[in-house]
Write a protein that holds these residues in place. Structure first.
Motif, PDB file in Angstrom:
ATOM      1  N   ILE A  33       5.228  -2.692   0.299  1.00 59.40           N
ATOM      2  CA  ILE A  33       4.365  -1.637   0.563  1.00 59.40           C
ATOM      3  C   ILE A  33       4.746  -0.753   1.698  1.00 59.40           C
ATOM      4  O   ILE A  33       4.822   0.378   1.521  1.00 59.40           O
ATOM      5  CB  ILE A  33       2.814  -2.217   1.159  1.00 59.40           C
ATOM      6  N   PHE A  34       5.218  -1.311   2.961  1.00 60.92           N
ATOM      7  CA  PHE A  34       5.406  -0.542   4.122  1.00 60.92           C
ATOM      8  C   PHE A  34       7.177  -0.046   4.101  1.00 60.92           C
ATOM      9  O   PHE A  34       7.410   0.854   4.880  1.00 60.92           O
ATOM     10  CB  PHE A  34       5.242  -1.397   5.284  1.00 60.92           C
ATOM     11  N   GLY A  35       7.879  -0.696   3.231  1.00 58.48           N
ATOM     12  CA  GLY A  35       9.242  -0.289   3.232  1.00 58.48           C
ATOM     13  C   GLY A  35       9.434   1.306   3.093  1.00 58.48           C
ATOM     14  O   GLY A  35       8.626   1.775   2.273  1.00 58.48           O
ATOM     15  N   ARG A  36      10.330   1.654   3.730  1.00 64.70           N
ATOM     16  CA  ARG A  36      10.828   3.090   3.808  1.00 64.70           C
ATOM     17  C   ARG A  36       9.493   4.036   3.970  1.00 64.70           C
ATOM     18  O   ARG A  36       9.382   5.412   3.439  1.00 64.70           O
ATOM     19  CB  ARG A  36      11.303   3.509   2.234  1.00 64.70           C
ATOM     20  N   VAL A  37       8.519   3.560   4.495  1.00 60.34           N
ATOM     21  CA  VAL A  37       7.379   4.703   4.988  1.00 60.34           C
ATOM     22  C   VAL A  37       7.744   4.970   6.470  1.00 60.34           C
ATOM     23  O   VAL A  37       7.922   4.078   7.361  1.00 60.34           O
ATOM     24  CB  VAL A  37       5.963   3.785   5.123  1.00 60.34           C
ATOM     25  N   GLU A  89       6.593   6.215  -4.215  1.00 63.69           N
ATOM     26  CA  GLU A  89       5.545   6.702  -3.659  1.00 63.69           C
ATOM     27  C   GLU A  89       4.084   6.203  -4.252  1.00 63.69           C
ATOM     28  O   GLU A  89       3.204   5.474  -3.785  1.00 63.69           O
ATOM     29  CB  GLU A  89       5.444   8.105  -3.026  1.00 63.69           C
ATOM     30  N   THR A  90       4.514   6.503  -5.480  1.00 62.94           N
ATOM     31  CA  THR A  90       3.349   6.092  -6.439  1.00 62.94           C
ATOM     32  C   THR A  90       3.108   4.548  -6.583  1.00 62.94           C
ATOM     33  O   THR A  90       1.813   4.204  -6.487  1.00 62.94           O
ATOM     34  CB  THR A  90       3.421   6.679  -7.892  1.00 62.94           C
ATOM     35  N   ARG A  91       4.212   3.831  -6.742  1.00 68.09           N
ATOM     36  CA  ARG A  91       4.111   2.500  -6.763  1.00 68.09           C
ATOM     37  C   ARG A  91       3.574   1.885  -5.483  1.00 68.09           C
ATOM     38  O   ARG A  91       2.760   1.012  -5.327  1.00 68.09           O
ATOM     39  CB  ARG A  91       5.598   2.030  -6.827  1.00 68.09           C
ATOM     40  N   ARG A  92       3.653   2.691  -4.250  1.00 65.22           N
ATOM     41  CA  ARG A  92       3.096   2.092  -2.901  1.00 65.22           C
ATOM     42  C   ARG A  92       1.590   2.148  -3.146  1.00 65.22           C
ATOM     43  O   ARG A  92       0.860   1.322  -2.584  1.00 65.22           O
ATOM     44  CB  ARG A  92       3.791   2.692  -1.731  1.00 65.22           C
ATOM     45  N   SER A 149      -0.657  -9.260  -7.530  1.00 66.78           N
ATOM     46  CA  SER A 149       0.298  -9.250  -8.504  1.00 66.78           C
ATOM     47  C   SER A 149       1.213  -8.083  -8.219  1.00 66.78           C
ATOM     48  O   SER A 149       1.118  -7.338  -7.356  1.00 66.78           O
ATOM     49  CB  SER A 149      -0.228  -8.961 -10.075  1.00 66.78           C
ATOM     50  N   ASP A 150       2.444  -7.923  -9.047  1.00 67.10           N
ATOM     51  CA  ASP A 150       3.403  -7.073  -8.678  1.00 67.10           C
ATOM     52  C   ASP A 150       3.390  -5.762  -9.541  1.00 67.10           C
ATOM     53  O   ASP A 150       3.161  -6.119 -10.718  1.00 67.10           O
ATOM     54  CB  ASP A 150       4.778  -7.793  -8.727  1.00 67.10           C
ATOM     55  N   ILE A 151       3.824  -4.581  -8.858  1.00 68.89           N
ATOM     56  CA  ILE A 151       4.351  -3.388  -9.711  1.00 68.89           C
ATOM     57  C   ILE A 151       5.529  -3.239  -9.454  1.00 68.89           C
ATOM     58  O   ILE A 151       6.111  -3.113  -8.386  1.00 68.89           O
ATOM     59  CB  ILE A 151       3.421  -2.253  -9.349  1.00 68.89           C
TER      60      ILE A 151
END
Length: 455
Positions: free
Chosen positions: A88-92, A214-217, A230-232
């Motif tokens: 979630i926080f990666g590359r933010v 970005e949408t995945r986050r 769960s995972d996307i």
């Protein structure tokens, strides 16, 4: 307090800091997420717990440049964590230019007592933010499906807690969340499920794929705020054949335009650059035998010749396309003006007849003053099992469809009140024109390829 409006007011603080809509939606999402998961004690594994020094209360105790620096450190450190937090926080990165606006935003988020709101209210508040984002950000609407359309699709498919459910174009996770909530509701809000069944449902059985990071986050955060862990997976769904099979596919894949190249897939029965046709093939390929699919498609998929016809023909010979829901004009307003439908099919048996449900004829165009609502789908769902009781359902035999050259254009089969074919709306005419242009382009390219091969 109207929590939805309050969240949008917080976005105004970030707009004042000079952020464009994509940035301020992301930053507000981060702040809301940090606050909510602390209050709700989100069920992360021990390795994924937020360290004490980076929890929400640390942000509230700082101001000025110290706050700005600590916020940047928080994003960086959480982005290094393993598991869901790191995803979630990666590359933010922080998009705040001035500490005063960050301080205002933190104070506004902190002032809301999130504990007094039920989980569905909090989730709805967040989804309202995503909806605003889809409306205002150019191109963002392709990742958002109106909730009433999602609800109707999921209720018709009626997934169970022990089924593997997948969305190959997950966007902000609307289908996965609704499937999860539907299953909980049909099991006494989850109380009739064992602890192991509940864990498997929330952590394993609902999965998705999304290409845009970005949408995945946004989708991952949306799921966590609905107690879904769960995972996307970030990937291109069309790139490779599926490595696993699923019981249920729910999707509103991107359509319009064409991929840069045709996917090199041995499991695809038609070579095409059109994403809507490839996602149909991909969804079929991913299903277990007797698996069920509910997928949004533009009108052109139902009537175009060439590749579209070959896809329809193959599906009807290898799956039961039992229902097509013809959506109203403007159903996905303001995200797209393309006329759309929801196709329901079961894998593993041939199509003998197709039931159409006409939610377009004599239905007022969907627009801001007349939005798509749950009421539009009451009769459709009420008569899902007893279709002869509704005037809006009508069936067409496979023999009739073959006679019409495998077309699934409902207007070829429906008897209209005026005795002839209903005059098409401008949006339908545009869709037909675009479909004709694509067919001409496809046929022209095929002729050129044959000429080149002969030389």
């Amino acid at each position: 307090m109207d929590i939805k409006n309050k969240v949008w007011e917080i976005c105004g603080i970030l707009r004042d800091d000079g952020m464009h809509i994509g940035s301020y939606v992301e930053q507000v999402t981060i702040l809301l997420f940090l606050k909510m998961i602390e209050e709700r004690e989100a069920k992360f594994e021990e390795t994924e717990e937020i360290p004490e020094e980076y929890r929400w209360d640390q942000l509230t105790e700082k101001n000025g440049e110290e706050l700005l620096q600590h916020y940047e450190d928080t994003l960086r450190e959480l982005g290094r964590r393993e598991g869901l937090l790191g995803e979630i926080f990666g590359r933010v990165n922080s998009q705040f230019k001035t500490p005063v606006n960050l301080s205002k935003a933190v104070a506004e988020v902190d002032a809301i007592d999130w504990n007094k709101y039920e989980a569905d209210v909090k989730g709805a508040a967040y989804e309202s933010l995503l909806e605003k984002y889809a409306e205002e950000a150019k191109g963002a609407g392709q990742y958002f499906t109106p909730r009433p359309a999602i609800n109707a699709t999921v209720e018709a498919i009626d997934p169970d807690h022990d089924e593997k459910i997948h969305d190959p174009a997950a966007g902000t996770a609307g289908f996965l969340i609704e499937a999860y909530e539907h299953i909980l509701e049909k099991n006494n809000e989850g109380l009739d499920l064992s602890r192991e069944e509940r864990k498997q449902l929330s952590e394993e059985n609902l999965t998705g794929v999304e290409l845009v990071p970005e949408t995945r986050r946004l989708g991952l955060m949306n799921m966590v705020l609905h107690d879904l862990y769960s995972d996307i997976r970030r990937d291109n769904s069309l790139q490779n054949p599926p490595s696993e099979r699923f019981d249920v596919i729910l999707a509103n894949p991107p359509y319009g335009g064409q991929n840069q190249q045709e996917p090199l897939r041995d499991d695809f029965f038609v070579e095409s650059k059109k994403p809507e046709l490839n996602f149909l093939q991909h969804s079929f390929s991913m299903l277990n035998d007797d698996g069920r699919c509910g997928i949004v498609v533009p009108d052109g998929v139902l009537f175009q010749t060439g590749q579209a016809k070959r896809v329809r023909k193959h599906l009807m010979k290898n799956a039961d396309i039992h229902t097509i829901l013809i959506l109203p004009i403007g159903a996905f307003h303001p995200y797209t003006n393309v006329t759309t439908n929801i196709v329901f099919f079961d894998k593993g048996r041939e199509t003998n007849e197709v039931y159409f449900y006409d939610l377009r004829t004599d239905v007022e165009k969907i627009k801001k003053s007349n939005p798509l609502t749950e009421d539009h789908f009451i009769d459709f769902l009420k008569n899902w099992d007893s279709r002869e009781d509704s005037d809006q359902y009508f069936s067409v035999s496979i023999e009739e469809i073959k006679e019409k050259d495998w077309s699934l254009n409902y207007k070829k089969y429906k008897e209209f009140d005026n005795g002839g074919e209903e005059l098409p709306a401008p949006e339908e005419l545009l869709t037909e024109l675009l479909g004709l242009q694509e067919t001409i382009t496809e046929n022209t390219q095929q002729i050129l390829d044959e000429i080149e091969a002969d030389n």
